[in-house]
Design an enzyme around this catalytic site. Sequence first.
Site, short mmCIF file in Angstrom:
data_model
loop_
_atom_site.label_atom_id
_atom_site.label_comp_id
_atom_site.label_asym_id
_atom_site.label_seq_id
_atom_site.Cartn_x
_atom_site.Cartn_y
_atom_site.Cartn_z
N ARG A 134 -43.27 18.87 42.83
CA ARG A 134 -43.12 19.02 41.36
C ARG A 134 -41.91 19.87 40.96
NH1 ARG A 134 -48.81 19.80 41.28
NH2 ARG A 134 -49.84 17.84 40.82
N LYS B 299 -28.57 16.45 34.45
CA LYS B 299 -29.06 15.07 34.50
C LYS B 299 -29.02 14.65 35.96
CE LYS B 299 -27.49 13.31 30.04
NZ LYS B 299 -26.53 12.39 29.40
N GLU C 96 -11.67 12.46 33.68
CA GLU C 96 -12.71 13.27 33.00
C GLU C 96 -12.12 14.57 32.46
OE1 GLU C 96 -15.80 12.31 32.25
OE2 GLU C 96 -16.27 10.70 33.66
N LYS D 19 -17.98 21.75 29.05
CA LYS D 19 -19.26 21.09 29.33
C LYS D 19 -20.41 22.09 29.24
CE LYS D 19 -21.82 17.74 31.75
NZ LYS D 19 -21.89 16.64 32.67
N GLU E 237 -29.60 15.99 25.12
CA GLU E 237 -28.89 14.96 24.35
C GLU E 237 -29.76 14.45 23.20
OE1 GLU E 237 -26.60 12.36 26.88
OE2 GLU E 237 -26.22 10.98 25.24
N ARG F 97 -24.08 16.67 22.68
CA ARG F 97 -23.92 16.19 24.06
C ARG F 97 -23.40 14.76 24.13
NH1 ARG F 97 -27.21 17.77 29.54
NH2 ARG F 97 -25.94 16.40 30.80
N ASN G 112 -19.66 11.50 26.07
CA ASN G 112 -19.54 10.08 26.43
C ASN G 112 -18.28 9.44 25.86
OD1 ASN G 112 -21.94 9.95 27.91
ND2 ASN G 112 -23.13 9.85 26.03
N HIS H 281 -16.94 6.28 27.34
CA HIS H 281 -17.93 5.79 28.30
C HIS H 281 -18.65 4.52 27.86
CE1 HIS H 281 -17.03 9.47 30.33
NE2 HIS H 281 -17.91 9.24 31.28
N HIS I 196 -18.76 1.86 30.66
CA HIS I 196 -19.99 1.33 31.25
C HIS I 196 -20.03 -0.19 31.15
CE1 HIS I 196 -22.17 5.47 30.89
NE2 HIS I 196 -21.40 5.37 31.96
N HIS J 192 -15.34 4.98 38.75
CA HIS J 192 -15.87 5.38 37.44
C HIS J 192 -14.77 6.00 36.57
CE1 HIS J 192 -18.47 6.85 34.32
NE2 HIS J 192 -18.10 8.10 34.56
N1 GLY Z 1 -25.44 15.87 36.02
C1 GLY Z 1 -24.51 15.49 35.06
C2 GLY Z 1 -24.89 15.82 33.68
O1 GLY Z 1 -25.92 16.40 33.43
O2 GLY Z 1 -24.16 15.52 32.74
#
Ligand code: GLY
Length: 379
Positions: free
Chosen positions: A135, A157, A199, A241, A251, A257, A261, A264, A268, A281
């Site tokens: 967990r 993320k 980036e 960031k 987000e 947040r 993008n 992006h 994508h 990418h």
């Molecule tokens: N791990 C990348 C982000 O959270 O944007």
Amino acid sequence: MNPSNSSASPAPKPPRKIQVSLGERSYEIVIQEGITAELGAHLARLTKGRKTLVVTDRNVGPLFGPALAKSLQQTGFSGSLAELPPGEGAKSLDIAKFLYDRCFDAELDRGSFLLALGGGVIGDLTGFVAATFMRGIDFVQVPTTLLAMVDASVGGKVAVDHPKAKNAIGAFHQPRAVYIDPLVLGRLPERELKAGLAEVIKYGVLDDRAFFDFIEANIEKLLKKDPEALAAAIEKSCAIKARIVGEDERERDGGPRALLNYGHTFAHAIETCMNYQGYLHGEAVAIGMVLAADLSVQQKLLGRGDADRIRALIEKAGLPVKLQPGDPPSDELHAATFRDKKARAGKLRFVLATAIGATKVFDDVPEDVARRVWDRGRV
Ligand code: GLY
């Protein structure tokens, strides 16, 4: 001069530190040349746990694994190393299952931590396993590509891919720390360096005109891997960031947040239509940023001069600025932008520039204008 000092090595540069402020989930990004070989001492101050599994890939492991393992051993850590095949294919539930087995083999418990040594694939996968094993256990990020240093390692993320979609199975799980060693970029292939610079440029466009000016003035140094220029670019990118993630960890709708993008939605669509083959990418993001700047001009948000400056910098960084003749047709790419997760309720949602250094989310772009940008992006 004291002769005994004449052969002394230069004093180590002080670390650059950035705080990601998220209450009890706050953490530090530490940028320091040579930190890979001193990680044990940093980790000993960070965590009580002494058991770890280092996750890396077969390209990166042999380069930086031995120095890291030595430092961990010298500071009383025990653990083992999982070396995975390189590439996006490792971001799967099958490989996650393999890593859970390795966690049990290494007798990790809830006080143990995982260490991600590699690029974005390794960081995302390791973070996903850390988010779910027992967990949730701690993990630290030791990114070894420029793209992972300025983007993938920060923000929490974490995910694996599903055959139907990239990053489809995941969580928010912040690392306990991010340790960045600019010296490891000495081994990074030139094409990957440039992909990471995409980036870096993105942060200038989306948030900070002075940083854009800095990148423009230092692009040759960055391409030559000048350590000072790289460290400064990494620090500023991470600071932007960190600030945005600190304001909007998950987000939320309307939160800042989403601005990360920029470029992006187009990128994508390109990546999906090309089955993640052909462009890295960062290269797809480079084309996406040029298209987003052009769409910003079409929407009368941005002057043509600023859009040309963005395109020129991306080109100077050795990145693609337009689609190539064999790339998917515009109709296919346009349809894919609707499937992108940033299109909500069938509406197209774009991050557009209102100046260099200022961006906003728009969901009122007429469909025919968005469609035409794909044609314009071929010249
Ligand atoms: N791990 C990348 C982000 O959270 O944007």
